[in-house]
Motif scaffolding. Structure first.
Motif, PDB file in Angstrom:
ATOM      1  N   ARG A  55       0.822  -1.208   0.000  1.00 51.41           N
ATOM      2  CA  ARG A  55       0.000   0.000   0.000  1.00 51.41           C
ATOM      3  C   ARG A  55       0.858   1.260   0.000  1.00 51.41           C
ATOM      4  O   ARG A  55       0.564   2.232  -0.709  1.00 51.41           O
ATOM      5  CB  ARG A  55      -0.920  -0.018   1.225  1.00 51.41           C
ATOM      6  N   ILE A  56       1.923   1.275   0.792  1.00 56.35           N
ATOM      7  CA  ILE A  56       2.830   2.434   0.832  1.00 56.35           C
ATOM      8  C   ILE A  56       3.437   2.679  -0.547  1.00 56.35           C
ATOM      9  O   ILE A  56       3.473   3.816  -1.046  1.00 56.35           O
ATOM     10  CB  ILE A  56       3.947   2.198   1.884  1.00 56.35           C
ATOM     11  N   LYS A  57       3.907   1.605  -1.177  1.00 60.47           N
ATOM     12  CA  LYS A  57       4.530   1.744  -2.492  1.00 60.47           C
ATOM     13  C   LYS A  57       3.540   2.291  -3.518  1.00 60.47           C
ATOM     14  O   LYS A  57       3.875   3.186  -4.311  1.00 60.47           O
ATOM     15  CB  LYS A  57       5.072   0.393  -2.953  1.00 60.47           C
ATOM     16  N   ALA A  58       2.309   1.773  -3.478  1.00 66.74           N
ATOM     17  CA  ALA A  58       1.294   2.220  -4.434  1.00 66.74           C
ATOM     18  C   ALA A  58       0.955   3.691  -4.233  1.00 66.74           C
ATOM     19  O   ALA A  58       0.803   4.449  -5.208  1.00 66.74           O
ATOM     20  CB  ALA A  58       0.045   1.357  -4.287  1.00 66.74           C
ATOM     21  N   LEU A  59       0.821   4.133  -2.988  1.00 69.97           N
ATOM     22  CA  LEU A  59       0.485   5.531  -2.708  1.00 69.97           C
ATOM     23  C   LEU A  59       1.618   6.466  -3.114  1.00 69.97           C
ATOM     24  O   LEU A  59       1.381   7.554  -3.667  1.00 69.97           O
ATOM     25  CB  LEU A  59       0.163   5.702  -1.215  1.00 69.97           C
ATOM     26  N   VAL A  60       2.858   6.067  -2.836  1.00 70.31           N
ATOM     27  CA  VAL A  60       4.007   6.893  -3.232  1.00 70.31           C
ATOM     28  C   VAL A  60       4.045   7.034  -4.745  1.00 70.31           C
ATOM     29  O   VAL A  60       4.262   8.147  -5.281  1.00 70.31           O
ATOM     30  CB  VAL A  60       5.317   6.277  -2.700  1.00 70.31           C
ATOM     31  N   GLU A  61       3.835   5.923  -5.458  1.00 72.15           N
ATOM     32  CA  GLU A  61       3.840   5.971  -6.924  1.00 72.15           C
ATOM     33  C   GLU A  61       2.701   6.839  -7.459  1.00 72.15           C
ATOM     34  O   GLU A  61       2.871   7.575  -8.439  1.00 72.15           O
ATOM     35  CB  GLU A  61       3.743   4.555  -7.490  1.00 72.15           C
ATOM     36  N   ARG A  62       1.552   6.764  -6.786  1.00 69.16           N
ATOM     37  CA  ARG A  62       0.398   7.547  -7.236  1.00 69.16           C
ATOM     38  C   ARG A  62       0.634   9.038  -7.031  1.00 69.16           C
ATOM     39  O   ARG A  62       0.307   9.862  -7.906  1.00 69.16           O
ATOM     40  CB  ARG A  62      -0.858   7.090  -6.491  1.00 69.16           C
ATOM     41  N   ILE A  63       1.208   9.390  -5.885  1.00 70.00           N
ATOM     42  CA  ILE A  63       1.502  10.803  -5.629  1.00 70.00           C
ATOM     43  C   ILE A  63       2.550  11.302  -6.618  1.00 70.00           C
ATOM     44  O   ILE A  63       2.434  12.414  -7.173  1.00 70.00           O
ATOM     45  CB  ILE A  63       1.987  10.990  -4.175  1.00 70.00           C
ATOM     46  N   ALA A  64       3.568  10.467  -6.851  1.00 75.53           N
ATOM     47  CA  ALA A  64       4.613  10.855  -7.811  1.00 75.53           C
ATOM     48  C   ALA A  64       4.020  11.030  -9.205  1.00 75.53           C
ATOM     49  O   ALA A  64       4.383  11.973  -9.945  1.00 75.53           O
ATOM     50  CB  ALA A  64       5.714   9.800  -7.816  1.00 75.53           C
ATOM     51  N   GLY A  65       3.093  10.150  -9.601  1.00 80.24           N
ATOM     52  CA  GLY A  65       2.448  10.263 -10.899  1.00 80.24           C
ATOM     53  C   GLY A  65       1.631  11.530 -11.031  1.00 80.24           C
ATOM     54  O   GLY A  65       1.639  12.191 -12.081  1.00 80.24           O
ATOM     55  N   SER A  66       0.927  11.907  -9.952  1.00 85.52           N
ATOM     56  CA  SER A  66       0.136  13.144  -9.976  1.00 85.52           C
ATOM     57  C   SER A  66       1.038  14.361 -10.124  1.00 85.52           C
ATOM     58  O   SER A  66       0.720  15.314 -10.858  1.00 85.52           O
ATOM     59  CB  SER A  66      -0.693  13.256  -8.690  1.00 85.52           C
ATOM     60  N   ILE A  67       2.163  14.346  -9.431  1.00 88.73           N
ATOM     61  CA  ILE A  67       3.096  15.483  -9.497  1.00 88.73           C
ATOM     62  C   ILE A  67       3.651  15.627 -10.907  1.00 88.73           C
ATOM     63  O   ILE A  67       3.716  16.731 -11.472  1.00 88.73           O
ATOM     64  CB  ILE A  67       4.240  15.277  -8.471  1.00 88.73           C
ATOM     65  N   GLU A  68       4.049  14.508 -11.500  1.00 91.53           N
ATOM     66  CA  GLU A  68       4.634  14.553 -12.841  1.00 91.53           C
ATOM     67  C   GLU A  68       3.594  14.938 -13.899  1.00 91.53           C
ATOM     68  O   GLU A  68       3.887  15.712 -14.823  1.00 91.53           O
ATOM     69  CB  GLU A  68       5.243  13.192 -13.167  1.00 91.53           C
ATOM     70  N   ALA A  69       2.370  14.406 -13.765  1.00 92.34           N
ATOM     71  CA  ALA A  69       1.325  14.693 -14.757  1.00 92.34           C
ATOM     72  C   ALA A  69       0.974  16.170 -14.794  1.00 92.34           C
ATOM     73  O   ALA A  69       0.671  16.724 -15.868  1.00 92.34           O
ATOM     74  CB  ALA A  69       0.075  13.863 -14.451  1.00 92.34           C
ATOM     75  N   ALA A  70       0.990  16.818 -13.631  1.00 88.75           N
ATOM     76  CA  ALA A  70       0.625  18.237 -13.565  1.00 88.75           C
ATOM     77  C   ALA A  70       1.834  19.154 -13.645  1.00 88.75           C
ATOM     78  O   ALA A  70       1.674  20.382 -13.662  1.00 88.75           O
ATOM     79  CB  ALA A  70      -0.156  18.500 -12.268  1.00 88.75           C
TER      80      ALA A  70
END
Length: 435
Positions: free
Chosen positions: A244-259
């Motif tokens: 779960r930690i890994k998935a959330l970190v990746e999701r936050i990183a993806g949001s930062i990069e996308a925007a």
């Protein structure tokens, strides 16, 4: 309470049962109040008249009072204050008589006469002046309960618990040889201990020494508890949290990069969280801080990704907090298992030396009371001690209170009273798990 000395009400106003809790800061006169109350109960006819039954000794007599402190020096000081106040009053010191006159409804001449009689009583029966450390008092209760506990009356109470524990551990290690059941189990425990070494931690070259050191500290902490430790293997629950930690970190990183958002250089997310999650170094998240938001808030209208980060960042913090709890329980589980392996050897060593350690005094009494078996000494003390005055109450551990509570409940349920004096800011017995 401020620095001024607290005062007690006149004995003519006292009703029973009575419970008083005084939470006072340093210099507010806690010891002053406790010693004054002790003398008040000793001399007052009003209190004695409400307490005694026809043909019985007055409950405010010397043997009916118990003051409890936490160090020998404090007990000595308390006795000196009590005797000093009584001696001054007996010699007619105006200040002492005026002071006692505020809490005892009697003429000065009568107070002086009573104080003189109290001094004589103390001289004739000094052992009846019960101002004890809590360890001394409970050790006395323990000694009187040997038959109830099934312990030989010839034992000694040892204050060297760490030394005895270390000796027992060394004896246990002698049986931990290659090809023995003890050796196989100890290797499993040592392996579990090694598995919790953090990536940036020093390598454990001698697991036995680390286990022994931790066991001594852990045993003292467990001895102060009133409930057994949780031995559930929480380590299995760590894997889904890591996922779960890994998935959330990746999701936050993806949001930062996308925007195309800018990272906050002060946040742990930009400093190391992404790399640690990608490498599977989840133990590093034990030190994670979530006080700083991972991005710099954009000016003007925020993109949708900011809302996603607003949701995922608290969720990551929550997951990491859960992971910390599982890690802590998993970290200590091997030591609890080692403690169970050592238990038989520790009992053997104490039996050979004819000693019990101080922790045994509380754990065995608590175990007996937990089974609903009240030692005979509790009934005898309940018929004798009616008034309890406990100093530095903030230094009491849960198990100390648990073994005292039946005596105090009996007192408050009938003839007696309880005064608790303390200051949480002056707690010094955290190393003995005071609460």
């Amino acid at each position: 309470m401020g620095a001024s000395k607290p005062t007690l009400s006149s004995d003519s106003e006292i009703t029973f049962p009575e419970f008083v809790l005084l939470n006072a800061s340093a210099g507010a006169g806690k010891t002053y109040q406790l010693s004054l109350r002790f003398v008040q109960f000793l001399l007052s006819d009003a209190i004695a008249g409400k307490m005694k039954e026809p043909g019985s000794e007055a409950a405010s007599g010397l043997r009916n009072l118990l003051a409890i402190t936490f160090t020998k020096n404090a007990a000595r000081e308390m006795k000196m204050r009590i005797l000093g106040r009584l001696k001054k009053a007996a010699l007619g010191d105006p200040t002492a008589l005026d002071e006692l006159g505020t809490v005892i409804s009697a003429p000065r001449e009568e107070i002086q006469e009573k104080a003189s009689g109290a001094v004589e009583d103390i001289i004739e029966g000094y052992s009846d002046l019960r101002v004890d450390t809590i360890d001394s008092f409970m050790s006395e209760v323990f000694r009187a309960s040997t038959l109830d506990l099934g312990i030989s009356p010839d034992y000694e109470i040892s204050l060297e618990g760490a030394e005895i524990f270390d000796y027992a551990f060394q004896r246990y290690l002698r049986r931990v040889g290659s090809g023995t059941p003890e050796g196989a189990r100890f290797l499993e425990i040592a392996g579990d201990v090694m598995s919790f070494v953090r990536e940036d931690g020093a390598f454990i070259w001698d697991p036995a020494a680390v286990i022994g050191e931790k066991l001594v500290a852990l045993t003292g902490k467990l001895a102060a508890r009133t409930v057994p430790p949780d031995k559930t293997d929480h380590r299995r629950a760590m894997a889904p949290l890591e996922t779960r930690i890994k998935a959330l970190v990746e999701r936050i990183a993806g949001s930062i990069e996308a925007a195309g958002l800018d990272l906050n250089a002060q946040c742990h997310f930009g400093k190391w969280m992404r790399e640690a999650a990608a490498a599977g170094h989840f133990v590093k998240f034990l030190d994670a801080s979530f006080k700083t938001f991972p991005i710099k808030r954009p000016k003007g209208e925020a993109p949708p990704e900011c809302g996603a980060i607003d949701r995922d960042w608290p969720e990551l913090e929550k997951t990491v907090r859960a992971y910390r709890g599982r890690y802590a329980r998993g970290f200590f589980l091997p030591y609890l298992e080692a403690r169970d392996q050592l238990a038989a050897t520790l009992v053997e060593v104490k039996a050979r030396r004819g000693v019990v350690i101080l922790e045994d005094v509380y754990t065995q009494l608590h175990r007996l009371l937990g089974r609903g078996e009240v030692p005979e000494v509790y009934f005898r003390l309940g018929d004798q001690i009616f008034h309890y005055l406990i100093d530095e109450f903030q230094d009491t551990s849960p198990i100390q209170w648990a073994v005292l509570e039946p005596l105090i409940e009996n007192s408050l349920g009938g003839k007696g009273s309880l005064l608790l004096v303390g200051d949480t800011k002056q707690a010094i017995y955290g190393f003995r798990n005071a609460d």
